[in-house]
Write a protein that holds these residues in place. Structure first.
Motif, PDB file in Angstrom:
ATOM      1  N   SER A 165       0.819  -1.202   0.000  1.00 57.80           N
ATOM      2  CA  SER A 165       0.000   0.000   0.000  1.00 57.80           C
ATOM      3  C   SER A 165       0.861   1.265   0.000  1.00 57.80           C
ATOM      4  O   SER A 165       0.598   2.209  -0.753  1.00 57.80           O
ATOM      5  CB  SER A 165      -0.928  -0.007   1.219  1.00 57.80           C
ATOM      6  OG  SER A 165      -1.702   1.168   1.296  1.00 57.80           O
ATOM      7  N   PHE A 166       1.909   1.263   0.821  1.00 58.17           N
ATOM      8  CA  PHE A 166       2.781   2.429   0.907  1.00 58.17           C
ATOM      9  C   PHE A 166       3.483   2.689  -0.425  1.00 58.17           C
ATOM     10  O   PHE A 166       3.557   3.830  -0.897  1.00 58.17           O
ATOM     11  CB  PHE A 166       3.818   2.226   2.010  1.00 58.17           C
ATOM     12  CG  PHE A 166       4.781   3.364   2.155  1.00 58.17           C
ATOM     13  CD1 PHE A 166       4.405   4.543   2.780  1.00 58.17           C
ATOM     14  CD2 PHE A 166       6.080   3.263   1.650  1.00 58.17           C
ATOM     15  CE1 PHE A 166       5.287   5.603   2.905  1.00 58.17           C
ATOM     16  CE2 PHE A 166       6.966   4.320   1.772  1.00 58.17           C
ATOM     17  CZ  PHE A 166       6.574   5.490   2.406  1.00 58.17           C
ATOM     18  N   GLU A 167       3.990   1.627  -1.054  1.00 57.76           N
ATOM     19  CA  GLU A 167       4.667   1.783  -2.346  1.00 57.76           C
ATOM     20  C   GLU A 167       3.725   2.357  -3.402  1.00 57.76           C
ATOM     21  O   GLU A 167       4.098   3.254  -4.159  1.00 57.76           O
ATOM     22  CB  GLU A 167       5.229   0.437  -2.802  1.00 57.76           C
ATOM     23  CG  GLU A 167       6.420  -0.043  -1.987  1.00 57.76           C
ATOM     24  CD  GLU A 167       6.991  -1.340  -2.535  1.00 57.76           C
ATOM     25  OE1 GLU A 167       6.538  -1.783  -3.617  1.00 57.76           O
ATOM     26  OE2 GLU A 167       7.888  -1.905  -1.884  1.00 57.76           O
ATOM     27  N   GLU A 168       2.521   1.820  -3.459  1.00 60.88           N
ATOM     28  CA  GLU A 168       1.572   2.291  -4.467  1.00 60.88           C
ATOM     29  C   GLU A 168       1.186   3.745  -4.219  1.00 60.88           C
ATOM     30  O   GLU A 168       1.052   4.533  -5.154  1.00 60.88           O
ATOM     31  CB  GLU A 168       0.323   1.411  -4.477  1.00 60.88           C
ATOM     32  CG  GLU A 168       0.553   0.017  -5.030  1.00 60.88           C
ATOM     33  CD  GLU A 168       0.928   0.023  -6.502  1.00 60.88           C
ATOM     34  OE1 GLU A 168       0.523   0.958  -7.223  1.00 60.88           O
ATOM     35  OE2 GLU A 168       1.637  -0.906  -6.937  1.00 60.88           O
ATOM     36  N   ARG A 169       1.019   4.104  -2.950  1.00 62.50           N
ATOM     37  CA  ARG A 169       0.646   5.479  -2.635  1.00 62.50           C
ATOM     38  C   ARG A 169       1.757   6.444  -3.032  1.00 62.50           C
ATOM     39  O   ARG A 169       1.499   7.585  -3.435  1.00 62.50           O
ATOM     40  CB  ARG A 169       0.354   5.600  -1.143  1.00 62.50           C
ATOM     41  CG  ARG A 169      -0.098   6.975  -0.690  1.00 62.50           C
ATOM     42  CD  ARG A 169      -1.440   7.363  -1.273  1.00 62.50           C
ATOM     43  NE  ARG A 169      -2.534   6.575  -0.724  1.00 62.50           N
ATOM     44  CZ  ARG A 169      -3.820   6.852  -0.912  1.00 62.50           C
ATOM     45  NH1 ARG A 169      -4.167   7.897  -1.641  1.00 62.50           N
ATOM     46  NH2 ARG A 169      -4.757   6.085  -0.406  1.00 62.50           N
TER      47      ARG A 169
END
Length: 204
Positions: A165-169
């Motif tokens: 999730s953090f990478e995509e955000r």
């Protein structure tokens, strides 16, 4: 009977000029992209540009539609893409002639963390090819059983999702969560690195 060993290890707080840390800075040699739709391609199609996210944001958003692999099934991560990327970049023979170890970055991280992680078991396969050690980690049966019993809606499962999730955000990916995040979609670099006198080729 299973024997457990903890390696004697000394941690230096400040290596200093006369006692440098034995890690060599990674140098990128090649790359590849992986996706559920197209498999492995030797290009930068899955490389995304950093986009500063608006903070704070909830890392659990999108978890209900997250497309994960079946972590209860033993599945070795084949090293073929690493060799394929080196071959595509025309550096395969040159780099293997100088390398001591070829593996995934995560496998080597698991090795380095072993003295501090006495909870999670792992199984390592090693094949020596023309003097080069090719390493791969397999999940032991007890870890696979733990994954099968894990509550998919529990906090531990969600914490595993937070990294994706953090990478995509940070790259505005998956339509900023308008589309499901898929763990199979990723960009990977193949780098030359080193620890002490050991020359490494790592993918990840």
């Amino acid at each position: 009977m299973v024997e457990h060993h903890l390696a004697p290890i000394r941690v230096r707080d400040d290596p200093g000029k006369d006692n440098p840390a034995p890690y060599r800075e990674p140098v990128e040699l090649a790359c590849f992209s992986k996706s559920r739709a197209h498999g492995t391609t030797y290009d930068k199609s899955m490389l995304k540009q950093y986009l500063r996210p608006s903070v704070p944001f909830d890392l659990s958003v999108g978890y209900s539609t997250f497309v994960d692999r079946d972590r209860g099934v033993q599945r070795p991560a084949l090293l073929d893409p690493i060799f394929g990327a080196l071959r595509h970049a025309n550096v395969l023979e040159k780099e293997l002639a100088c390398a001591d170890v070829v593996t995934w970055r995560g496998n080597f991280a698991k090795l380095l963390a072993t003295p501090w992680n006495t909870r999670d078991p792992w199984h390592m396969e090693c094949e020596r090819v023309d003097g080069v050690l090719v390493l791969n980690v397999l999940e032991p049966t007890q870890l696979l059983e733990k994954e099968r019993k894990k509550d998919k809606q529990g906090r531990e499962a969600k914490m595993c999702y937070w990294g994706f999730s953090f990478e995509e955000r940070c790259v505005g990916g998956a339509g900023a969560y308008g589309e499901p995040i898929d763990c199979a979609n990723c960009f990977c670099a193949v780098v030359r690195a080193g620890v002490g006198a050991h020359r490494l080729v790592l993918g990840g």
